[in-house]
Design a protein around this motif. Structure first.
Motif, mmCIF file in Angstrom:
data_model
loop_
_atom_site.group_PDB
_atom_site.id
_atom_site.type_symbol
_atom_site.label_atom_id
_atom_site.label_comp_id
_atom_site.label_asym_id
_atom_site.label_seq_id
_atom_site.Cartn_x
_atom_site.Cartn_y
_atom_site.Cartn_z
ATOM 1 N N ASP A 20 41.865 67.194 62.538
ATOM 2 C CA ASP A 20 43.027 67.675 61.793
ATOM 3 C C ASP A 20 43.704 68.772 62.593
ATOM 4 O O ASP A 20 43.040 69.545 63.285
ATOM 5 C CB ASP A 20 42.612 68.231 60.427
ATOM 6 C CG ASP A 20 42.264 67.149 59.418
ATOM 7 O OD1 ASP A 20 42.722 65.999 59.591
ATOM 8 O OD2 ASP A 20 41.550 67.456 58.460
ATOM 9 N N TYR A 22 46.065 72.120 62.254
ATOM 10 C CA TYR A 22 46.543 73.161 61.343
ATOM 11 C C TYR A 22 47.489 74.083 62.109
ATOM 12 O O TYR A 22 47.202 74.455 63.251
ATOM 13 C CB TYR A 22 45.382 73.998 60.809
ATOM 14 C CG TYR A 22 44.474 73.239 59.885
ATOM 15 C CD1 TYR A 22 44.661 73.288 58.514
ATOM 16 C CD2 TYR A 22 43.426 72.473 60.384
ATOM 17 C CE1 TYR A 22 43.832 72.584 57.653
ATOM 18 C CE2 TYR A 22 42.593 71.774 59.535
ATOM 19 C CZ TYR A 22 42.802 71.832 58.173
ATOM 20 O OH TYR A 22 41.985 71.137 57.332
ATOM 21 N N GLU A 26 47.922 76.060 57.751
ATOM 22 C CA GLU A 26 48.334 74.943 56.896
ATOM 23 C C GLU A 26 48.141 73.621 57.622
ATOM 24 O O GLU A 26 48.518 73.485 58.786
ATOM 25 C CB GLU A 26 49.797 75.105 56.484
ATOM 26 C CG GLU A 26 50.024 76.292 55.575
ATOM 27 C CD GLU A 26 51.425 76.307 54.989
ATOM 28 O OE1 GLU A 26 52.018 75.222 54.839
ATOM 29 O OE2 GLU A 26 51.909 77.404 54.705
ATOM 30 N N TRP A 27 47.593 72.646 56.875
ATOM 31 C CA TRP A 27 47.362 71.325 57.454
ATOM 32 C C TRP A 27 48.682 70.683 57.848
ATOM 33 O O TRP A 27 49.650 70.704 57.098
ATOM 34 C CB TRP A 27 46.635 70.445 56.425
ATOM 35 C CG TRP A 27 46.301 69.076 56.934
ATOM 36 C CD1 TRP A 27 45.221 68.727 57.672
ATOM 37 C CD2 TRP A 27 47.057 67.889 56.739
ATOM 38 N NE1 TRP A 27 45.247 67.390 57.947
ATOM 39 C CE2 TRP A 27 46.388 66.841 57.384
ATOM 40 C CE3 TRP A 27 48.254 67.597 56.091
ATOM 41 C CZ2 TRP A 27 46.845 65.542 57.400
ATOM 42 C CZ3 TRP A 27 48.707 66.291 56.109
ATOM 43 C CH2 TRP A 27 48.007 65.281 56.754
ATOM 44 N N ARG A 30 46.561 64.539 60.593
ATOM 45 C CA ARG A 30 45.259 64.007 60.994
ATOM 46 C C ARG A 30 45.516 63.080 62.172
ATOM 47 O O ARG A 30 46.398 62.224 62.128
ATOM 48 C CB ARG A 30 44.596 63.241 59.866
ATOM 49 C CG ARG A 30 43.313 62.562 60.352
ATOM 50 C CD ARG A 30 42.325 62.283 59.280
ATOM 51 N NE ARG A 30 41.836 63.545 58.742
ATOM 52 C CZ ARG A 30 41.134 63.627 57.622
ATOM 53 N NH1 ARG A 30 40.859 62.544 56.938
ATOM 54 N NH2 ARG A 30 40.718 64.793 57.192
ATOM 55 N N VAL A 60 36.996 65.982 62.460
ATOM 56 C CA VAL A 60 36.794 65.376 61.142
ATOM 57 C C VAL A 60 35.540 64.516 61.209
ATOM 58 O O VAL A 60 35.406 63.681 62.112
ATOM 59 C CB VAL A 60 38.019 64.511 60.744
ATOM 60 C CG1 VAL A 60 37.775 63.802 59.442
ATOM 61 C CG2 VAL A 60 39.266 65.359 60.694
#
Length: 83
Positions: A20, A22, A26-27, A30, A60
């Motif tokens: 992921d 960021y 904040e994401w 993916r 992940v």
């Protein structure tokens, strides 16, 4: 100009781990750099960034609920590109 494009360069391959992205906590995305054969130095993600942004890449464990990334634990960062 206060912003720039940024890119992540790494190896794609059968053992490449998904991760992921960021930005400032904040994401953003993916990324799954899986490929049947190993392919070095590929741009696997690109996006917009401000000069003072902080990016974090987090491996992940599974690609979706109930899945496993067993055997796909390798995450190598070759370069970060910006223009």
């Amino acid at each position: 100009v206060t912003g720039s494009n940024v890119g992540v360069v790494m190896r794609k391959g059968p053992k490449a781990a998904a991760f992921d992205v960021y930005r400032n906590g904040e994401w953003v995305a993916r990324v799954d750099p899986y490929a049947p054969r190993s392919r070095p130095r590929m741009i696997v993600w690109q996006g917009w960034a401000q000069l003072d942004d902080t990016f974090r890449l987090v491996r992940v464990d599974g690609l979706h609920p109930g899945s496993s990334a067993q055997g796909r634990a390798i995450m190598t960062l070759d370069a970060v590109l910006a223009n």
